[in-house]
Enzyme design. Structure first.
Site, PDB file in Angstrom:
ATOM      1  N   SER A  45       0.836  -1.199   0.000  1.00  0.00           N
ATOM      2  CA  SER A  45       0.000   0.000   0.000  1.00  0.00           C
ATOM      3  C   SER A  45       0.872   1.250   0.000  1.00  0.00           C
ATOM      4  CB  SER A  45      -0.964  -0.019   1.187  1.00  0.00           C
ATOM      5  OG  SER A  45      -1.903   1.022   1.067  1.00  0.00           O
ATOM      6  N   ASP A 187      -0.071   6.766  -3.806  1.00  0.00           N
ATOM      7  CA  ASP A 187       0.777   5.864  -3.037  1.00  0.00           C
ATOM      8  C   ASP A 187       1.106   4.657  -3.916  1.00  0.00           C
ATOM      9  OD1 ASP A 187      -1.842   4.928  -3.018  1.00  0.00           O
ATOM     10  OD2 ASP A 187      -1.673   4.005  -1.049  1.00  0.00           O
ATOM     11  N   ASP A 189       0.012   1.585  -4.315  1.00  0.00           N
ATOM     12  CA  ASP A 189      -1.038   0.828  -5.008  1.00  0.00           C
ATOM     13  C   ASP A 189      -2.143   1.719  -5.555  1.00  0.00           C
ATOM     14  OD1 ASP A 189      -2.147   1.444  -2.523  1.00  0.00           O
ATOM     15  OD2 ASP A 189      -3.251  -0.440  -2.377  1.00  0.00           O
ATOM     16  N   ASP A 191      -4.501   3.629  -4.407  1.00  0.00           N
ATOM     17  CA  ASP A 191      -5.864   3.767  -3.892  1.00  0.00           C
ATOM     18  C   ASP A 191      -6.044   5.106  -3.185  1.00  0.00           C
ATOM     19  OD1 ASP A 191      -4.399   3.234  -1.616  1.00  0.00           O
ATOM     20  OD2 ASP A 191      -5.661   1.586  -0.910  1.00  0.00           O
TER      21      ASP A 191
END
Length: 400
Positions: A45, A187, A189, A191
């Site tokens: 993440s 970031d 990933d 999201d």
């Protein structure tokens, strides 16, 4: 890790569809729309690569709740799972879901409105999974796109993957240097989305939440938003000033998404103060690409700048910091005991949040790192810093 996951699934007879490197919300959208029974995302993440792990998604594209994760972990530890015979492994195929994901987002915003404005936008995917979605999506919507840290590299050579102000200074400088209309940082990933104004000022995620909560309350039929206790008065006052209600949750996108699903059509939007916004008219997960397009659409709609939009919000100052702690549970209990008589009001939904007259302090253990986080918000930066130092001092004393 990908090879191990695929092999493990096939060995138990599960069919596997490999999407390759895509943003987490892209994978969640595909899982939800492809009749899959579940999904797995390999990601750290917003963290550095040493924190890579498995994020488990249900068939509707939503992260599994804690009780289901405990059940899965128990099955694994007891080895209570089947093995397919050597001649009956699960099938494997690769597929590309990015085109489908981009098309779905384009269909949710006013393409002509954005193209008519033709903004100059700097995108910083941070060498992460957003590199193959957001720049192309914005170009299709009629934006002039400049990309930095745009080549994929899981060691994140350009910057730390978390898009906080101290990590996106190159983006801020680029926006200002080329006279861009705004900047966007993801970031690892993708999201989450963090924004930089036209003058190079990086914004905290609570600004994004406040702007989109306000916009969705105006456009949607419902009257409720969902956000964790880590969100503050900038968000709360904006919602209340526009006739909305707030439902508070513990920190974490899973808690927010599950509460939004429970509330149904009365909930117009949700999200965290870290730039992770959940759009229930699309899917119940944080989505950096859709958040980006909706902020750009809002600026075009208001015929103004991002900086001027933020000036319309209540003025508060935030400080976020963290401290490494080996025994988070024991330390947090001591912190809660030490602060039990402070403030005008307290909540222990997640850690401890103490409300003062025009400020607050939240101390909570991280769910992904061996750290305890300190969040503060006040009318002045000096008071926010003072509260942050108070939180750090309390944790250090509790560690002894």
């Amino acid at each position: 890790m990908r090879r191990a996951v695929v092999s493990g699934l096939q060995s138990s007879g599960a069919d596997v569809i490999d999407l390759g490197v895509v943003p987490s919300p892209c994978q969640q959208y595909y899982t939800n729309t492809s009749n899959a029974v579940s999904g797995i995302i390999i990601t750290a993440s917003h963290n550095p690569p040493q924190y890579n792990g498995l994020k488990l998604i249900d068939g509707e594209g939503v992260e599994y709740p804690a009780d289901r994760l405990d059940e899965i972990e128990s099955i694994y530890q007891k080895k209570d799972f089947r093995y397919a015979g050597w001649d009956k492994p699960g099938r494997y195929r690769k597929t590309d879901c990015i085109r489908q994901y981009i098309d779905a987002i384009v269909g949710l915003v006013d393409r002509d409105l954005i193209a008519g404005w033709n903004p100059k936008v700097v995108v910083d995917p941070g060498n992460g999974a957003g590199h193959n979605v957001t720049p192309y999506l914005l170009k299709e919507l009629g934006c002039e796109v400049i990309t930095i840290n745009g080549h994929p590299d899981g060691t994140f050579p350009g910057r730390d993957p978390e898009p906080v102000p101290e990590n996106i200074q190159d983006l801020s400088k680029t926006v200002k240097a080329i006279d861009a209309d705004l900047g966007i940082a993801h970031d690892g990933d993708a999201d989450r989305a963090t924004f930089v104004t036209e003058d190079g000022t990086p914004l905290l995620g609570d600004v994004t939440l406040a702007l989109l909560f306000k916009d969705m309350l105006r456009k949607r039929d419902g009257d409720t938003v969902v956000t964790p206790v880590s969100s503050g008065n900038k968000v709360a006052e904006t919602v209340w000033n526009h006739g909305g209600n707030i439902v508070w949750t513990e920190v974490g996108s899973t808690a927010v998404a599950r509460k939004m699903i429970e509330l149904g059509s009365s909930c117009v939007c949700g999200g965290e103060e870290n730039g992770g916004v959940i759009h229930p008219d699309f899917q119940y997960c944080r989505d950096g690409a859709l958040t980006t397009t909706r902020i750009i659409e809002l600026i075009a709609q208001e015929q103004t700048t991002l900086g001027k939009l933020t000036e319309q919000l209540p003025n508060y100052h935030n400080i976020k910091t963290k401290i490494k702690v080996n025994n988070k549970t024991q330390t947090m209990q001591k912190v809660i005991n030490k602060l039990s008589n402070e403030g005008t009001e307290q909540t222990t939904i997640d850690g401890i949040k103490i409300f003062y007259e025009d400020s607050w302090l939240l101390i909570r253990p991280s769910g992904t790192e061996p750290v305890i986080r300190i969040f503060t918000e006040a009318k002045t930066k000096q008071k926010a810093k003072k509260l942050s130092k108070h939180g750090l001092k309390t944790i250090k004393e509790a560690k002894k």
